[in-house]
Design an enzyme around this catalytic site. Structure first.
Site, PDB file in Angstrom:
ATOM      1  N   HIS A  21      -1.334  -7.886  -5.254  1.00 36.44           N
ATOM      2  CA  HIS A  21       0.016  -7.333  -5.399  1.00 36.44           C
ATOM      3  C   HIS A  21       0.976  -8.124  -4.505  1.00 36.44           C
ATOM      4  O   HIS A  21       0.555  -9.035  -3.796  1.00 36.44           O
ATOM      5  CB  HIS A  21       0.069  -5.824  -5.144  1.00 36.44           C
ATOM      6  CG  HIS A  21      -0.314  -5.391  -3.776  1.00 36.44           C
ATOM      7  ND1 HIS A  21       0.426  -5.703  -2.665  1.00 36.44           N
ATOM      8  CD2 HIS A  21      -1.360  -4.665  -3.325  1.00 36.44           C
ATOM      9  CE1 HIS A  21      -0.140  -5.180  -1.606  1.00 36.44           C
ATOM     10  NE2 HIS A  21      -1.242  -4.552  -1.971  1.00 36.44           N
ATOM     11  N   HIS A  24       0.167  -8.914  -0.833  1.00 37.26           N
ATOM     12  CA  HIS A  24      -0.733 -10.058  -0.612  1.00 37.26           C
ATOM     13  C   HIS A  24       0.028 -11.367  -0.804  1.00 37.26           C
ATOM     14  O   HIS A  24      -0.141 -12.323  -0.046  1.00 37.26           O
ATOM     15  CB  HIS A  24      -1.905 -10.037  -1.604  1.00 37.26           C
ATOM     16  CG  HIS A  24      -2.732  -8.801  -1.547  1.00 37.26           C
ATOM     17  ND1 HIS A  24      -3.155  -8.139  -2.675  1.00 37.26           N
ATOM     18  CD2 HIS A  24      -3.215  -8.088  -0.503  1.00 37.26           C
ATOM     19  CE1 HIS A  24      -3.874  -7.083  -2.321  1.00 37.26           C
ATOM     20  NE2 HIS A  24      -3.918  -7.032  -1.012  1.00 37.26           N
ATOM     21  N   CYS A 135     -12.678   6.638   5.787  1.00 40.89           N
ATOM     22  CA  CYS A 135     -11.812   6.556   4.610  1.00 40.89           C
ATOM     23  C   CYS A 135     -12.205   5.314   3.818  1.00 40.89           C
ATOM     24  O   CYS A 135     -12.061   4.185   4.307  1.00 40.89           O
ATOM     25  CB  CYS A 135     -10.333   6.477   5.003  1.00 40.89           C
ATOM     26  SG  CYS A 135      -9.290   6.128   3.561  1.00 40.89           S
ATOM     27  N   CYS A 138      -9.354   2.796   3.141  1.00 40.00           N
ATOM     28  CA  CYS A 138      -9.046   1.890   4.258  1.00 40.00           C
ATOM     29  C   CYS A 138     -10.276   1.097   4.676  1.00 40.00           C
ATOM     30  O   CYS A 138     -10.157   0.157   5.455  1.00 40.00           O
ATOM     31  CB  CYS A 138      -8.607   2.662   5.503  1.00 40.00           C
ATOM     32  SG  CYS A 138      -7.139   3.634   5.333  1.00 40.00           S
ATOM     33  N   CYS A 152      -6.095  11.155   4.782  1.00 37.84           N
ATOM     34  CA  CYS A 152      -5.676   9.837   5.274  1.00 37.84           C
ATOM     35  C   CYS A 152      -4.229   9.645   4.816  1.00 37.84           C
ATOM     36  O   CYS A 152      -3.945   9.703   3.619  1.00 37.84           O
ATOM     37  CB  CYS A 152      -6.572   8.750   4.682  1.00 37.84           C
ATOM     38  SG  CYS A 152      -5.813   7.112   4.785  1.00 37.84           S
ATOM     39  N   HIS A 155      -3.785   6.935   2.057  1.00 44.96           N
ATOM     40  CA  HIS A 155      -4.389   7.067   0.729  1.00 44.96           C
ATOM     41  C   HIS A 155      -4.273   8.470   0.131  1.00 44.96           C
ATOM     42  O   HIS A 155      -4.672   8.688  -1.015  1.00 44.96           O
ATOM     43  CB  HIS A 155      -5.855   6.613   0.765  1.00 44.96           C
ATOM     44  CG  HIS A 155      -5.971   5.134   1.003  1.00 44.96           C
ATOM     45  ND1 HIS A 155      -6.098   4.600   2.256  1.00 44.96           N
ATOM     46  CD2 HIS A 155      -5.890   4.099   0.140  1.00 44.96           C
ATOM     47  CE1 HIS A 155      -6.119   3.278   2.146  1.00 44.96           C
ATOM     48  NE2 HIS A 155      -5.985   2.953   0.884  1.00 44.96           N
ATOM     49  N   LYS A 301       6.723   3.660  -0.189  1.00 43.90           N
ATOM     50  CA  LYS A 301       5.535   2.846  -0.033  1.00 43.90           C
ATOM     51  C   LYS A 301       5.050   2.440  -1.423  1.00 43.90           C
ATOM     52  O   LYS A 301       5.100   3.242  -2.347  1.00 43.90           O
ATOM     53  CB  LYS A 301       4.467   3.697   0.659  1.00 43.90           C
ATOM     54  CG  LYS A 301       3.278   2.911   1.130  1.00 43.90           C
ATOM     55  CD  LYS A 301       2.342   3.863   1.866  1.00 43.90           C
ATOM     56  CE  LYS A 301       0.908   3.408   1.803  1.00 43.90           C
ATOM     57  NZ  LYS A 301       0.504   2.149   2.185  1.00 43.90           N
ATOM     58  N   LYS A 304      -0.024   2.838  -6.461  1.00 45.21           N
ATOM     59  CA  LYS A 304      -0.338   3.017  -7.881  1.00 45.21           C
ATOM     60  C   LYS A 304       0.062   4.413  -8.337  1.00 45.21           C
ATOM     61  O   LYS A 304       0.539   4.608  -9.441  1.00 45.21           O
ATOM     62  CB  LYS A 304      -1.836   2.803  -8.115  1.00 45.21           C
ATOM     63  CG  LYS A 304      -2.210   1.339  -8.154  1.00 45.21           C
ATOM     64  CD  LYS A 304      -3.668   1.191  -8.582  1.00 45.21           C
ATOM     65  CE  LYS A 304      -4.167  -0.190  -8.192  1.00 45.21           C
ATOM     66  NZ  LYS A 304      -5.586  -0.265  -7.956  1.00 45.21           N
TER      67      LYS A 304
HETATM   68  N1  MSP Z   1      -9.835  -7.141   3.623  1.00 45.79           N
HETATM   69  C1  MSP Z   1      -8.980  -6.739   4.679  1.00 45.79           C
HETATM   70  C2  MSP Z   1      -8.625  -7.918   5.560  1.00 45.79           C
HETATM   71  C3  MSP Z   1      -9.786  -8.610   6.214  1.00 45.79           C
HETATM   72  S1  MSP Z   1      -9.279  -9.983   7.152  1.00 45.79           S
HETATM   73  C4  MSP Z   1     -10.618 -10.413   8.026  1.00 45.79           C
HETATM   74  C5  MSP Z   1      -7.699  -6.145   4.097  1.00 45.79           C
HETATM   75  N2  MSP Z   1      -7.389  -6.488   2.860  1.00 45.79           N
HETATM   76  S2  MSP Z   1      -6.102  -5.981   2.040  1.00 45.79           S
HETATM   77  O1  MSP Z   1      -6.328  -6.414   0.676  1.00 45.79           O
HETATM   78  O2  MSP Z   1      -5.873  -4.607   2.233  1.00 45.79           O
HETATM   79  O3  MSP Z   1      -4.920  -6.817   2.568  1.00 45.79           O
HETATM   80  C6  MSP Z   1      -4.171  -6.456   3.704  1.00 45.79           C
HETATM   81  C7  MSP Z   1      -3.064  -7.464   3.884  1.00 45.79           C
HETATM   82  O4  MSP Z   1      -2.284  -7.571   2.672  1.00 45.79           O
HETATM   83  C8  MSP Z   1      -2.025  -7.107   4.921  1.00 45.79           C
HETATM   84  O5  MSP Z   1      -2.389  -7.397   6.224  1.00 45.79           O
HETATM   85  C9  MSP Z   1      -0.884  -7.959   4.453  1.00 45.79           C
HETATM   86  O6  MSP Z   1      -1.162  -9.284   4.792  1.00 45.79           O
HETATM   87  C10 MSP Z   1      -0.934  -7.784   2.966  1.00 45.79           C
HETATM   88  N3  MSP Z   1      -0.162  -6.606   2.514  1.00 45.79           N
HETATM   89  C11 MSP Z   1      -0.641  -5.602   1.766  1.00 45.79           C
HETATM   90  N4  MSP Z   1       0.374  -4.730   1.478  1.00 45.79           N
HETATM   91  C12 MSP Z   1       1.525  -5.133   2.029  1.00 45.79           C
HETATM   92  C13 MSP Z   1       2.857  -4.667   2.042  1.00 45.79           C
HETATM   93  N5  MSP Z   1       3.243  -3.586   1.388  1.00 45.79           N
HETATM   94  N6  MSP Z   1       3.777  -5.396   2.730  1.00 45.79           N
HETATM   95  C14 MSP Z   1       3.430  -6.550   3.374  1.00 45.79           C
HETATM   96  N7  MSP Z   1       2.174  -7.003   3.373  1.00 45.79           N
HETATM   97  C15 MSP Z   1       1.178  -6.309   2.779  1.00 45.79           C
HETATM   98  O7  MSP Z   1      -7.012  -5.442   4.813  1.00 45.79           O
END
Ligand code: MSP
Length: 513
Positions: A21, A24, A135, A138, A152, A155, A301, A304
């Site tokens: 999304h 990322h 959770c 998370c 949580c 979520h 936020k 989905k």
């Molecule tokens: N798999 C773990 C990370 C392991 S690193 C050793 C994880 N993955 S995640 O898919 O949840 O991705 C988290 C990261 O996605 C956040 O730290 C950020 O970089 C990015 N983001 C996810 N949602 C976001 C927003 N709404 N806004 C900005 N960045 C966001 O956690």
């Protein structure tokens, strides 16, 4: 030849229980801008991203789709690769936690942790019982105080209550050391406000963490085949497994990381757990851990359930890759939280890309076409130094903000110059100079503008590589791409007489439906 400086930069590895999304995409684009900028500075950059594929959440999503976890992760990991390609992400490697090389490195990590002692002489790893909440959304343990009305908050689900025999990591022995090193500046946590948060967290006392789980989908511990690593203990070492830890030549070359980039949500794992693990492994710490803010969509936020998730492919379809990169980056002050909306994105696309930059390029190239048969005119009078002076301070500020990772300020500075160029056209009125037959002044004005556009093309290069290439191609100076930033930022590199190309529309205006 002088050996270039190495620069190792990582994004988090993203969970593959769905497709990427824009959260990322935001992190990965920021990383890409930093990587490209450092390459322009002449550094040997290794930019890593990848996918986090083990754990309960992924296993459950695979089951729902009737796929084996491996098949499920293969499919979803590819979706990340496709989007990163479309967004022109210039990563040097893509690590998957299901890669053999990762598995091998993680086993090595666990073997070492099992033998290690903390500074206080205790075993780093010991067996215990975990009783509490988990959770799955998370993939993390929760305390009562983390929950709101028993759920949580991220979520909106009640976490599982679990009681199991686990292996624990003795994080409680690491608080003082981590605090000291942060205060001494041995590791930088950026921005400052987040650094203080981490120090505050350590102040409240670090608790040992369960580092294994009784589930199937994960890396089995080498000293206990009945347990797999808790997904975070498997994920964090990706930063070294991708460099072929422990003996790989890339590990020797690039470690320690210059920057671990992420959003604030996972800073805690990277500061306390990862730093503790690295100390136990006797490996140097990363130099900077950098956390940007979270963004919301229309004030809410992204989720989905609410149905306001913006997919990167929708933005790509509508705006194209460069504009998507530009818009995502420039909407939010870097490091802070921010809100985006489709309306704001459209507005900004039209005003800053179609109008400010797109119009500037098409107007100037059209005038060079009409007044100088598509050639760079000779700079004759050399008396009007307005744009040259403006560029001097633009470069200075641009470099300052790029070096301090305030990327949206850096691009804002470039846009100030773009607007100065447009104002300069209005002030100089080249059509009147042409009408009056004042060829000398006209030549200076058009030269100044073309030369400014050359500078702009290089300043936007880390942000919008495709547009930068297009402008460089229009100016017919592709050889300049090999030059260092230092050379490029000199005034007057555009050679009079150079045949330039026919203008093209860089950013077609969006028509309101
Ligand atoms: N798999 C773990 C990370 C392991 S690193 C050793 C994880 N993955 S995640 O898919 O949840 O991705 C988290 C990261 O996605 C956040 O730290 C950020 O970089 C990015 N983001 C996810 N949602 C976001 C927003 N709404 N806004 C900005 N960045 C966001 O956690």
């Amino acid at each position: 030849m002088k050996k270039s400086e190495n620069f190792y930069l990582t994004t988090p590895i993203y969970y593959v229980n769905g497709k990427p999304h824009i959260g990322h995409a935001y992190t990965t684009i920021i990383g890409d801008i930093i990587a490209r900028y450092n390459r322009l500075l002449g550094k040997d950059v290794f930019y890593l991203t990848g996918t986090d594929e083990h754990g309960q959440k992924v296993a459950q999503s695979a089951e729902k789709e009737g796929l084996t976890p491996q098949k499920f992760t293969d499919i979803n990991s590819d979706k990340f690769k496709v989007i990163w390609d479309e967004l022109q992400i210039s990563n040097n490697d893509f690590i998957r936690t299901t890669d053999k090389r990762h598995h091998k490195a993680v086993l090595e990590v666990f073997k070492k942790l099992k033998e290690a002692k903390t500074l206080l002489g205790n075993d780093v790893i010991y067996k215990g019982t975990y009783e509490g909440y988990y959770c799955v959304g998370c993939e993390s343990y929760k305390t009562e105080t983390d929950l709101v009305d028993g759920k949580c908050p991220d979520h909106q689900t009640a976490p599982e209550k679990i009681k199991e025999e686990n292996w624990f990591f003795r994080l409680s022995d690491y608080g003082e050391l981590i605090k000291e090193k942060i205060i001494n500046g041995d590791v930088t946590i950026w921005p400052e406000s987040r650094r203080n948060e981490v120090l505050g967290l350590i102040e409240t006392g670090l608790k040992d963490v369960a580092m294994s789980r009784n589930i199937d989908w994960g890396v089995k511990l080498p000293f206990d085949e009945n347990q797999v690593a808790w997904v975070w203990f498997d994920a964090l070492p990706n930063y070294i497994s991708a460099l072929d830890y422990p003996d790989g030549k890339n590990f020797k070359k690039y470690w320690p990381a210059d920057i671990h980039l992420m959003a604030k949500d996972i800073l805690k794992f990277h500061t306390v757990i990862w730093l503790g693990m690295l100390d136990a492994l006797k490996i140097d710490w990363p130099k900077t851990i950098m956390a940007h803010g979270f963004f919301t969509v229309d004030g809410q936020k992204m989720s989905k359930t609410i149905g306001n998730v913006i997919a990167p492919e929708d933005l790509l379809k509508k705006y194209g890759s460069d504009a998507t990169r530009f818009l995502l980056l420039s909407l939010i002050p870097f490091g802070q939280d921010g809100d985006i909306s489709c309306e704001k994105l459209d507005e900004r696309y039209n005003s800053e890309l179609a109008n400010d930059l797109g119009n500037l390029v098409s107007r100037v190239f059209n005038m060079a076409d009409k007044y100088f048969t598509r050639h760079v005119p000779k700079y004759l009078l050399d008396k009007d130094r307005f744009l040259e002076q403006d560029l001097k301070s633009t470069w200075k500020q641009y470099k300052f903000y790029m070096n301090s990772y305030e990327l949206n300020k850096a691009i804002g500075i470039v846009w100030d110059h773009v607007r100065q160029c447009n104002a300069y056209i209005e002030k100089q009125k080249p059509w009147e100079l042409f009408g009056a037959g004042d060829q000398d002044n006209l030549a200076d004005v058009i030269y100044n503008l073309l030369e400014s556009i050359r500078h702009i093309a290089f300043m936007i290069r880390p942000f919008m590589p495709e547009t930068s290439d297009k402008i460089i191609n229009l100016l017919n100076i592709t050889k300049e791409k090999k030059r260092s930033l230092k050379e490029i930022s000199d005034w007057g590199r555009l050679i009079p007489g150079t045949k330039i190309k026919k203008p093209e529309i860089l950013f077609p205006r969006l028509i309101k439906k």
